[in-house]
Design a protein around this motif. Structure first.
Motif: not given
Length: 90
Positions: A81, A84-85
């Motif tokens: 995560n 990704e972010t």
């Protein structure tokens, strides 16, 4: 004056009793220095199958490893995560 006498008496008693604590009873027969464990009379040579056998279940034995595996999975999801972010979230 009386308090001083009590303090001197107490310290003298502590010094006298401290010397006897060094001479502790050692009623064991050591196989080697520091290896003095002895089983109590009647304790079996083999524990498996005796009344002292704990009989652990596989589920109980694997609880810690299961928790560690779940933690590693959560951490891998957090890292994915984050990649990704760009934001770290617990």
């Amino acid at each position: 004056m009386k308090l001083k006498t009590i303090a001197v008496t107490c310290s003298a008693l502590m010094m006298l009793s401290g010397g006897t604590a060094v001479m502790a009873y050692d009623g064991t027969n050591c196989k080697a220095p520091g290896n003095c464990w002895e089983a109590k009379p009647g304790f079996p040579d083999k524990i498996k199958g005796s009344k002292y056998d704990p009989k652990h279940s596989e589920k109980e034995m694997n609880k810690q490893q299961d928790a560690l595996n779940a933690m590693e999975k959560r951490n891998a999801e957090r890292v994915a995560n984050f990649k990704e972010t760009g934001k770290w979230e617990y």
